[in-house]
Design an enzyme around this catalytic site. Structure first.
Site, PDB file in Angstrom:
ATOM      1  N   THR A  13       0.937  -0.964  -0.135  1.00 14.71           N
ATOM      2  CA  THR A  13      -0.155  -0.251   0.463  1.00 14.71           C
ATOM      3  C   THR A  13       1.116   0.903   0.136  1.00 14.71           C
ATOM      4  O   THR A  13       0.624   2.118  -0.936  1.00 14.71           O
ATOM      5  CB  THR A  13      -0.791   0.014   1.165  1.00 14.71           C
ATOM      6  OG1 THR A  13      -1.539  -0.894   0.686  1.00 14.71           O
ATOM      7  CG2 THR A  13      -1.775   1.446   0.883  1.00 14.71           C
ATOM      8  N   ILE A  14       1.747   1.324   0.997  1.00 14.66           N
ATOM      9  CA  ILE A  14       2.758   2.754   0.909  1.00 14.66           C
ATOM     10  C   ILE A  14       3.935   2.643   0.207  1.00 14.66           C
ATOM     11  O   ILE A  14       3.838   3.756  -0.246  1.00 14.66           O
ATOM     12  CB  ILE A  14       3.266   2.896   2.389  1.00 14.66           C
ATOM     13  CG1 ILE A  14       2.398   3.284   3.869  1.00 14.66           C
ATOM     14  CG2 ILE A  14       4.166   3.589   2.448  1.00 14.66           C
ATOM     15  CD1 ILE A  14       1.183   4.005   2.922  1.00 14.66           C
ATOM     16  N   GLY A 114       5.390   2.549  10.879  1.00 14.43           N
ATOM     17  CA  GLY A 114       4.891   0.668  11.801  1.00 14.43           C
ATOM     18  C   GLY A 114       5.985   0.298  12.546  1.00 14.43           C
ATOM     19  O   GLY A 114       5.986  -0.647  13.683  1.00 14.43           O
ATOM     20  N   SER A 143       3.405   8.204  11.641  1.00 16.58           N
ATOM     21  CA  SER A 143       2.417   7.548  11.145  1.00 16.58           C
ATOM     22  C   SER A 143       1.187   8.093  10.067  1.00 16.58           C
ATOM     23  O   SER A 143       1.860   9.800  10.570  1.00 16.58           O
ATOM     24  CB  SER A 143       1.029   6.574  12.189  1.00 16.58           C
ATOM     25  OG  SER A 143       0.519   7.486  13.098  1.00 16.58           O
ATOM     26  N   CYS A 144       0.036   7.936   9.760  1.00 13.76           N
ATOM     27  CA  CYS A 144      -0.534   9.501   8.399  1.00 13.76           C
ATOM     28  C   CYS A 144      -1.312   9.918   9.886  1.00 13.76           C
ATOM     29  O   CYS A 144      -1.516  11.191   8.904  1.00 13.76           O
ATOM     30  CB  CYS A 144      -1.014   8.022   7.950  1.00 13.76           C
ATOM     31  SG  CYS A 144      -2.673   7.188   8.870  1.00 13.76           S
ATOM     32  N   ASN A 145      -2.272   9.860  10.430  1.00 17.19           N
ATOM     33  CA  ASN A 145      -2.876  10.266  11.444  1.00 17.19           C
ATOM     34  C   ASN A 145      -1.764  11.783  11.772  1.00 17.19           C
ATOM     35  O   ASN A 145      -2.384  12.433  12.037  1.00 17.19           O
ATOM     36  CB  ASN A 145      -3.658   9.548  12.481  1.00 17.19           C
ATOM     37  CG  ASN A 145      -4.425   9.236  12.185  1.00 17.19           C
ATOM     38  OD1 ASN A 145      -5.664   9.786  11.645  1.00 17.19           O
ATOM     39  ND2 ASN A 145      -4.636   7.679  12.508  1.00 17.19           N
ATOM     40  N   ARG A 172     -10.068   4.583  10.705  1.00 22.56           N
ATOM     41  CA  ARG A 172     -11.154   4.054  10.284  1.00 22.56           C
ATOM     42  C   ARG A 172      -9.928   2.531  10.408  1.00 22.56           C
ATOM     43  O   ARG A 172      -8.910   3.233  10.428  1.00 22.56           O
ATOM     44  CB  ARG A 172     -10.505   4.232   8.248  1.00 22.56           C
ATOM     45  CG  ARG A 172      -9.122   4.277   7.614  1.00 22.56           C
ATOM     46  CD  ARG A 172      -8.383   2.619   7.643  1.00 22.56           C
ATOM     47  NE  ARG A 172      -7.372   2.687   7.108  1.00 22.56           N
ATOM     48  CZ  ARG A 172      -6.215   1.868   8.083  1.00 22.56           C
ATOM     49  NH1 ARG A 172      -6.451   2.679   8.923  1.00 22.56           N
ATOM     50  NH2 ARG A 172      -4.499   2.034   7.468  1.00 22.56           N
ATOM     51  N   HIS A 220     -12.335   4.499   3.951  1.00 21.22           N
ATOM     52  CA  HIS A 220     -11.362   5.737   2.907  1.00 21.22           C
ATOM     53  C   HIS A 220     -11.591   7.086   4.128  1.00 21.22           C
ATOM     54  O   HIS A 220     -12.176   7.777   3.920  1.00 21.22           O
ATOM     55  CB  HIS A 220     -12.880   6.215   1.921  1.00 21.22           C
ATOM     56  CG  HIS A 220     -13.012   5.064   0.737  1.00 21.22           C
ATOM     57  ND1 HIS A 220     -11.719   4.890   0.191  1.00 21.22           N
ATOM     58  CD2 HIS A 220     -14.098   5.043   0.251  1.00 21.22           C
ATOM     59  CE1 HIS A 220     -12.210   3.566  -0.941  1.00 21.22           C
ATOM     60  NE2 HIS A 220     -13.640   3.925  -0.624  1.00 21.22           N
ATOM     61  N   GLN A 303      -5.424   7.561   4.313  1.00 16.95           N
ATOM     62  CA  GLN A 303      -4.305   7.444   5.052  1.00 16.95           C
ATOM     63  C   GLN A 303      -3.396   6.997   4.187  1.00 16.95           C
ATOM     64  O   GLN A 303      -2.056   6.748   4.039  1.00 16.95           O
ATOM     65  CB  GLN A 303      -4.660   6.578   5.845  1.00 16.95           C
ATOM     66  CG  GLN A 303      -5.095   4.996   5.265  1.00 16.95           C
ATOM     67  CD  GLN A 303      -6.512   5.072   5.225  1.00 16.95           C
ATOM     68  OE1 GLN A 303      -7.673   6.242   4.678  1.00 16.95           O
ATOM     69  NE2 GLN A 303      -7.156   4.115   3.938  1.00 16.95           N
TER      70      GLN A 303
END
Length: 344
Positions: A13-14, A114, A143-145, A172, A220, A303
């Site tokens: 994903t990343i 992570g 992290s994304c958040n 999410r 999402h 994210q």
């Protein structure tokens, strides 16, 4: 000046998005990506004509790739030999093991959220503490958040000065396409304080932060509400003025159709953005309210893509491409075309 040579470990994903981000940087060269198995992402890479060279990590079964006709350029170790810096988006814990190879080869690396903070010299954010990462060998991204949260908090802090923040994260539960998690008709609480609040204080130690996190059965994007206390009172007009100027913050309005997380995801697809990605966080103008001396607002965190610009900033810092965060983020924004809509 020759281009910085970059490799990506983990084409998930990343990793896919990191590879695309590097490929768009005019002063960087994507040497290749590495993975373990012919996943759907790798199969899609092949069907797109193999725009990136593929290398196999230890334990990969070459025959599975050969059976599908997917060309392999070499081993993971051979990829590391060819680069100046690795972007490690391997599953949590694998990056720390990979670090031993990077150290042995004298190659710099940037790890994703992570991994444990102890894997890196600096816990890094392109806007909030860029200068601390300049010339360092190992950086770890937030992290994304946390990445999106710090963008907004740092924006207000630079403009007016912040004393403390309190956050609520409506998280999410999984990325689109994930099947290993599944809440149905349920919300799940985490113990407070959330790690994002603690991480913010690591990056911005002068700001006191606390927070609550709630898992939600959606894919999402996250939504974060923030209550911020300034060194002096920050009005709605002051906050909006600062947010509107920030290239990586997209100010949106409910009356324009931005009703929630899915609206922003759909808008990114309508813009033609690959995979429906958006590098900016969304910030609802309608959510900015004054509460006594505090200011409150809500942001949307895409994210899957939000950390990509800050990772490009990390390459610039670790490889000493630019000495200041202002120069580096401007260069990253230029190549990724971030904030272009604000100039129209």
């Amino acid at each position: 000046m020759s281009k910085i040579r970059v490799g990506v470990a983990g084409y998930g994903t990343i990793g896919q998005r990191l590879a695309d981000g590097v490929a768009l940087q005019g002063d960087m060269e994507l040497v290749g990506v590495a993975d373990l198995a012919p996943t759907l992402a790798v199969r899609a890479l092949y069907e797109k004509g193999m725009p990136y060279d593929l290398y196999l990590v230890a334990g990969a079964d070459r025959s599975g790739f050969d059976a599908l006709g997917i060309p392999v350029s070499g081993t993971f170790e051979e990829l590391v030999d060819k680069v100046d810096i690795m972007l490690d988006s391997s599953p949590g814990g694998i990056g720390a093991k990979n670090k031993e190879l990077y150290k042995a080869k004298g190659v710099k690396a940037i790890f994703q959220g992570g991994e444990s903070n102890s894997v890196a010299d600096v816990f890094f954010h392109g806007y909030a503490n860029y200068e601390k990462g300049v010339g360092k060998d190992y950086l770890k991204l937030t992290s994304c958040n946390t990445t999106g949260l710090i963008r907004a908090a740092d924006c207000l802090d630079r403009a007016y000065g912040l004393d403390r923040v309190a956050i609520t994260i409506i998280r999410r539960v999984a990325d689109p396409g994930d099947y290993h998690r599944g809440l149905t008709n349920a919300l799940q609480m985490d113990k407070a304080p959330s790690h994002q609040a603690l991480d913010l204080m690591t990056i911005m130690p002068h700001v006191k932060a606390t927070g609550i996190l709630v898992h939600t059965p959606v894919t999402h994007g996250h939504i974060i509400t923030v209550v911020a206390s300034g060194k002096k009172k920050i009005t709605k007009e002051m906050a909006l003025e600062a947010f509107e100027k920030h290239p990586r913050i997209r100010v949106v309005r409910i009356d324009d159709g931005f009703l929630g997380n899915a609206s922003l995801f759909k808008y990114a697809r309508d813009l033609g953005n690959p995979r429906g990605d958006m590098y900016e966080i969304g910030l609802w103008e309608d959510s900015i309210v004054e509460s006594g001396d505090d200011i409150m607002f809500a942001v949307h965190i895409p994210q899957e893509s939000v950390t990509i610009p800050e990772t490009m900033d990390g390459i610039r810092a670790a490889c000493s491409m630019q000495k200041t965060g202002a120069e580096a983020t401007a260069k990253t924004n230029e190549y990724l075309k971030i904030g272009c809509f604000k100039k129209r």
